[in-house]
Design an enzyme around this catalytic site. Sequence first.
Site, PDB file in Angstrom:
ATOM      1  N   HIS A  49       0.810  -1.217   0.000  1.00  0.00           N
ATOM      2  CA  HIS A  49       0.000   0.000   0.000  1.00  0.00           C
ATOM      3  C   HIS A  49       0.845   1.270   0.000  1.00  0.00           C
ATOM      4  CE1 HIS A  49      -3.107   2.795  -0.106  1.00  0.00           C
ATOM      5  NE2 HIS A  49      -2.443   3.418   0.830  1.00  0.00           N
ATOM      6  N   TYR A  64       1.906   5.384  -2.486  1.00  0.00           N
ATOM      7  CA  TYR A  64       2.194   6.788  -2.170  1.00  0.00           C
ATOM      8  C   TYR A  64       3.633   7.147  -2.521  1.00  0.00           C
ATOM      9  CZ  TYR A  64      -2.355   6.513  -0.127  1.00  0.00           C
ATOM     10  OH  TYR A  64      -3.693   6.309   0.024  1.00  0.00           O
ATOM     11  N   HIS A  69      -8.905   1.006 -11.551  1.00  0.00           N
ATOM     12  CA  HIS A  69      -8.512   1.985 -10.517  1.00  0.00           C
ATOM     13  C   HIS A  69      -7.030   2.340 -10.626  1.00  0.00           C
ATOM     14  CE1 HIS A  69      -7.596   3.652  -6.546  1.00  0.00           C
ATOM     15  NE2 HIS A  69      -6.828   2.612  -6.284  1.00  0.00           N
ATOM     16  N   PHE A  70      -6.188   1.314 -10.752  1.00  0.00           N
ATOM     17  CA  PHE A  70      -4.770   1.680 -10.638  1.00  0.00           C
ATOM     18  C   PHE A  70      -4.190   2.257 -11.927  1.00  0.00           C
ATOM     19  CE2 PHE A  70      -3.834  -3.119 -10.754  1.00  0.00           C
ATOM     20  CZ  PHE A  70      -3.137  -3.144 -11.961  1.00  0.00           C
ATOM     21  N   HIS A  71      -4.915   2.134 -13.035  1.00  0.00           N
ATOM     22  CA  HIS A  71      -4.422   2.879 -14.201  1.00  0.00           C
ATOM     23  C   HIS A  71      -4.761   4.362 -14.082  1.00  0.00           C
ATOM     24  CE1 HIS A  71      -3.534  -1.066 -15.899  1.00  0.00           C
ATOM     25  NE2 HIS A  71      -2.755  -0.430 -16.747  1.00  0.00           N
ATOM     26  N   ARG A  77      -9.880  -9.972 -12.868  1.00  0.00           N
ATOM     27  CA  ARG A  77      -8.616  -9.373 -13.290  1.00  0.00           C
ATOM     28  C   ARG A  77      -7.602 -10.499 -13.508  1.00  0.00           C
ATOM     29  NH1 ARG A  77      -5.563  -6.795  -7.948  1.00  0.00           N
ATOM     30  NH2 ARG A  77      -3.922  -6.498  -9.484  1.00  0.00           N
ATOM     31  N   ARG A  78      -6.404 -10.140 -13.993  1.00  0.00           N
ATOM     32  CA  ARG A  78      -5.293 -11.078 -14.217  1.00  0.00           C
ATOM     33  C   ARG A  78      -5.726 -12.294 -15.027  1.00  0.00           C
ATOM     34  NH1 ARG A  78      -5.293 -11.038  -8.348  1.00  0.00           N
ATOM     35  NH2 ARG A  78      -3.758  -9.601  -7.484  1.00  0.00           N
TER      36      ARG A  78
HETATM   37 FE1  HAS Z   1      -5.460   2.352  -4.559  1.00  0.00          FE
HETATM   38  C1  HAS Z   1      -5.842  -1.058  -4.954  1.00  0.00           C
HETATM   39  C2  HAS Z   1      -7.683   2.337  -1.958  1.00  0.00           C
HETATM   40  C3  HAS Z   1      -4.947   5.742  -4.059  1.00  0.00           C
HETATM   41  C4  HAS Z   1      -2.729   2.232  -6.638  1.00  0.00           C
HETATM   42  N1  HAS Z   1      -4.495   0.877  -5.604  1.00  0.00           N
HETATM   43  C5  HAS Z   1      -4.823  -0.456  -5.652  1.00  0.00           C
HETATM   44  C6  HAS Z   1      -3.894  -1.147  -6.503  1.00  0.00           C
HETATM   45  C7  HAS Z   1      -2.986  -0.217  -6.948  1.00  0.00           C
HETATM   46  C8  HAS Z   1      -3.381   1.046  -6.386  1.00  0.00           C
HETATM   47  C9  HAS Z   1      -1.790  -0.469  -7.841  1.00  0.00           C
HETATM   48  O1  HAS Z   1      -9.021   0.263  -0.152  1.00  0.00           O
HETATM   49  C10 HAS Z   1      -3.955  -2.635  -6.869  1.00  0.00           C
HETATM   50  C11 HAS Z   1      -3.014  -3.494  -6.093  1.00  0.00           C
HETATM   51  C12 HAS Z   1      -3.123  -4.925  -6.581  1.00  0.00           C
HETATM   52  O2  HAS Z   1      -2.451  -5.253  -7.555  1.00  0.00           O
HETATM   53  O3  HAS Z   1      -3.905  -5.667  -6.009  1.00  0.00           O
HETATM   54  N2  HAS Z   1      -6.226   3.769  -3.302  1.00  0.00           N
HETATM   55  C13 HAS Z   1      -7.140   3.554  -2.334  1.00  0.00           C
HETATM   56  C14 HAS Z   1      -7.476   4.827  -1.670  1.00  0.00           C
HETATM   57  C15 HAS Z   1      -6.700   5.783  -2.277  1.00  0.00           C
HETATM   58  C16 HAS Z   1      -5.913   5.107  -3.278  1.00  0.00           C
HETATM   59  C17 HAS Z   1      -8.461   5.045  -0.582  1.00  0.00           C
HETATM   60  N3  HAS Z   1      -4.124   3.724  -5.240  1.00  0.00           N
HETATM   61  C18 HAS Z   1      -4.067   5.052  -4.888  1.00  0.00           C
HETATM   62  C19 HAS Z   1      -2.929   5.672  -5.512  1.00  0.00           C
HETATM   63  C20 HAS Z   1      -2.290   4.674  -6.241  1.00  0.00           C
HETATM   64  C21 HAS Z   1      -3.061   3.466  -6.053  1.00  0.00           C
HETATM   65  C22 HAS Z   1      -2.543   7.113  -5.340  1.00  0.00           C
HETATM   66  C23 HAS Z   1      -1.077   4.729  -7.091  1.00  0.00           C
HETATM   67  C24 HAS Z   1      -0.372   5.793  -7.377  1.00  0.00           C
HETATM   68  N4  HAS Z   1      -6.577   0.927  -3.656  1.00  0.00           N
HETATM   69  C25 HAS Z   1      -7.371   1.108  -2.575  1.00  0.00           C
HETATM   70  C26 HAS Z   1      -7.903  -0.196  -2.131  1.00  0.00           C
HETATM   71  C27 HAS Z   1      -7.384  -1.164  -2.984  1.00  0.00           C
HETATM   72  C28 HAS Z   1      -6.544  -0.437  -3.926  1.00  0.00           C
HETATM   73  C29 HAS Z   1      -8.810  -0.477  -1.023  1.00  0.00           C
HETATM   74  C30 HAS Z   1      -7.608  -2.680  -2.936  1.00  0.00           C
HETATM   75  C31 HAS Z   1      -8.605  -3.094  -3.941  1.00  0.00           C
HETATM   76  C32 HAS Z   1      -8.724  -4.602  -3.998  1.00  0.00           C
HETATM   77  O4  HAS Z   1      -9.749  -5.125  -3.545  1.00  0.00           O
HETATM   78  O5  HAS Z   1      -7.807  -5.284  -4.485  1.00  0.00           O
HETATM   79  C33 HAS Z   1      -6.660   7.262  -1.888  1.00  0.00           C
HETATM   80  O6  HAS Z   1      -5.354   7.612  -1.508  1.00  0.00           O
HETATM   81  C34 HAS Z   1      -7.151   8.159  -2.976  1.00  0.00           C
HETATM   82  C35 HAS Z   1      -7.225   9.602  -2.538  1.00  0.00           C
HETATM   83  C36 HAS Z   1      -7.356  10.519  -3.731  1.00  0.00           C
HETATM   84  C37 HAS Z   1      -8.169  11.556  -3.837  1.00  0.00           C
HETATM   85  C38 HAS Z   1      -8.181  12.388  -5.077  1.00  0.00           C
HETATM   86  C39 HAS Z   1      -7.776  13.828  -4.807  1.00  0.00           C
HETATM   87  C40 HAS Z   1      -7.646  14.560  -6.091  1.00  0.00           C
HETATM   88  C41 HAS Z   1      -6.566  15.284  -6.440  1.00  0.00           C
HETATM   89  C42 HAS Z   1      -6.549  15.891  -7.808  1.00  0.00           C
HETATM   90  C43 HAS Z   1      -6.328  17.382  -7.805  1.00  0.00           C
HETATM   91  C44 HAS Z   1      -6.502  17.916  -9.190  1.00  0.00           C
HETATM   92  C45 HAS Z   1      -5.628  18.729  -9.829  1.00  0.00           C
HETATM   93  C46 HAS Z   1      -5.851  19.104 -11.251  1.00  0.00           C
HETATM   94  C47 HAS Z   1      -4.403  19.247  -9.194  1.00  0.00           C
HETATM   95  C48 HAS Z   1      -9.053  11.941  -2.745  1.00  0.00           C
HETATM   96  C49 HAS Z   1      -5.413  15.498  -5.524  1.00  0.00           C
HETATM   97  C50 HAS Z   1      -6.844  20.203 -11.360  1.00  0.00           C
HETATM   98  C51 HAS Z   1      -7.011  20.468 -12.813  1.00  0.00           C
HETATM   99  C52 HAS Z   1      -7.705  21.482 -13.299  1.00  0.00           C
HETATM  100  C53 HAS Z   1      -7.830  21.606 -14.773  1.00  0.00           C
HETATM  101  C54 HAS Z   1      -8.332  22.480 -12.442  1.00  0.00           C
HETATM  102 CU    CU Z   2      -3.831   0.277  -0.914  1.00  0.00          CU
END
Ligand code: HAS
Ligand code: CU
Length: 551
Positions: free
Chosen positions: A226, A230, A378-380, A441-442
């Site tokens: 996990h 980050y 999700h992860f893409h 998946r996979r």
């Molecule tokens: Fe995740 C599974 C929960 C974030 C990557 N995640 C994965 C896997 C990967 C991955 C690779 O709770 C699969 C692993 C595998 O192979 O089995 N993930 C979360 C949660 C967050 C989260 C709660 N994940 C990420 C990030 C990753 C990533 C970041 C990679 C970089 N994830 C999970 C969970 C699983 C999971 C379960 C397990 C699923 C399962 O059953 O297998 C949070 O950190 C997300 C918080 C993000 C936000 C978005 C904020 C928005 C922002 C954008 C600002 C915009 C801007 C642009 C600056 C709240 C900051 C503005 C533009 C204008 C034009 C104005």
């Molecule tokens: Cu995670």
Amino acid sequence: MSTPNYEVSQADKKFIGLHLLFATASLFVGILFGPLQALEHSGLDLYPYIKPIFQSYYQGLTIHGVLNALVWTTFFITGFLTLVVIFGLKRDLRYPKLNRVGFWVMVVGLVTTAVPILLDEATVLYTFYPPLKAHWAFYAGLTLIVVGSWIEGYGFFFTFAAWRKENPGVRSPLMALMAVITMAMWQIATLGIAVEILTMLLPWSLGLIEGTDPQLARTYFWFTGHPLVYFWLLPAYISWYAMLPKQVGGKLFSDALARTAFWLFFLLSTPLGFHHQFVDPGIPAGWKFLHAMLTYSVFIPSMLTAFTVIASLERAAKKTHGGKGLLSWIRVLPWGDPSVSAQLLAGILFFFGGVGGLTNASYNVNLVLHNTAWVPGHFHLTVASAATLSFWGISYWLIPYLTGKELKHKKLASWANWIWFVGMIIFSNAMHVVGLLGAPRRTPLGLAPYIPEEWNGHLLRVGIGGSIMFIGACFYFYVVARTAWAKKYEPANVEIPAAESVHDPQQTPEWLDKWVPWIIATVALIIIAYGPQLVDQIANISLNSPGGKFW
Ligand code: HAS
Ligand code: CU
């Protein structure tokens, strides 16, 4: 306040450039398999044509996952953070040789890992769950990559400590502090796979012990797995906070909020790995609940980031470019700069990735989507968008900065970003939907005899989206290769885009610049969230899964 005219030495520029070379080469090879997988899902199986070299869908998927998710990221990040530390502190590395040693250990690790994968002796996917059993060289190589990144991290810590001594009472420069926090988080987080590999997988693959404990292995893996996400995300955030505001002609809205977000990531990144193990029978429900709650907490620093970065963008749009309105200011941002558009598009995609993350973290919804195509969907949006697309954006100024050559084909670079963005929307939406409909998946779905009619349209979109992304990636590689190897030397006067903050960082509260309380709190929280379960699982270890080569 920043002094943008500090020059990084030629030797260090070369050293950072080497990181990018290995990173980009790995991404290039890894990405080749993307369209093969996506097209396979839509019924066009090209694997038989590459069969003499690559044996199966799973071998391709392993190459894709290891090179893209583990190697491209780690090499790019260590290179980028080297620059951020040096430039942020305005001083040379304390022990430059130490960082060189770390880098070459990573390179040796990469080669050691790659050989068994290419020989089809390590087709265990990037999560390498036992009982799948790879050749020992695969585990040894991964260990070296991690150890090399640790050594580079020690180089950052010594440099930071030296700066601290030379500058008593001064607030740590924001970008350097963020880089060092990222690396410190990484050192703690990777203890999980270090223990997993050294105490179980390596001796097992060498025949020194007869079996593994798959449950304990998964627990160790996700202790690292996990926070790994980050480790991919925070370097993009460094750019969004400390560089992007300058690139759009403005300033960082709040230095204090930026620091708070990074300390919260330090505190909360590790103790929540059980959200990858909600379906594992060996972990009691109470611990899953605790980790679900902590997962919701790590949502907060990303929300702080969304608020602060968008506030910085809006302020710049309105003050510098005459933007107006609730949303129409977005149009006047400098979208023509490919480095800016890459990062804005990365941020937009990350909104959807973040919402999906929160959905994953909800226990009962996770039971529906776990192990389905939803998860790669999700992860893409996260690692392949928020992180990778931001890294593309960074490289559009970083490569010119390192080589002294202008970015070639700026228009093509913008196209690369937009094509990736459009392809990603089609691909990831289709993956999420077909996952909810039950597609695993996979799995090479094109070969599966059980495809329900309703999946077909979505699987076709997976193939179309994946192919579009591939075109975007080709544009990207073309642009960076042409820039790096440009024959004609066109000296470019590229500066590192270092954003000032609206308020003097010296006014930021002192507790946001103190390590000890944060380290104590972080270690304590990890002990609370993982300690009892680790003690229990280790006490009840049963190394009775012989495992094997099932491919
Ligand atoms: Fe995740 C599974 C929960 C974030 C990557 N995640 C994965 C896997 C990967 C991955 C690779 O709770 C699969 C692993 C595998 O192979 O089995 N993930 C979360 C949660 C967050 C989260 C709660 N994940 C990420 C990030 C990753 C990533 C970041 C990679 C970089 N994830 C999970 C969970 C699983 C999971 C379960 C397990 C699923 C399962 O059953 O297998 C949070 O950190 C997300 C918080 C993000 C936000 C978005 C904020 C928005 C922002 C954008 C600002 C915009 C801007 C642009 C600056 C709240 C900051 C503005 C533009 C204008 C034009 C104005
Ligand atoms: Cu995670």
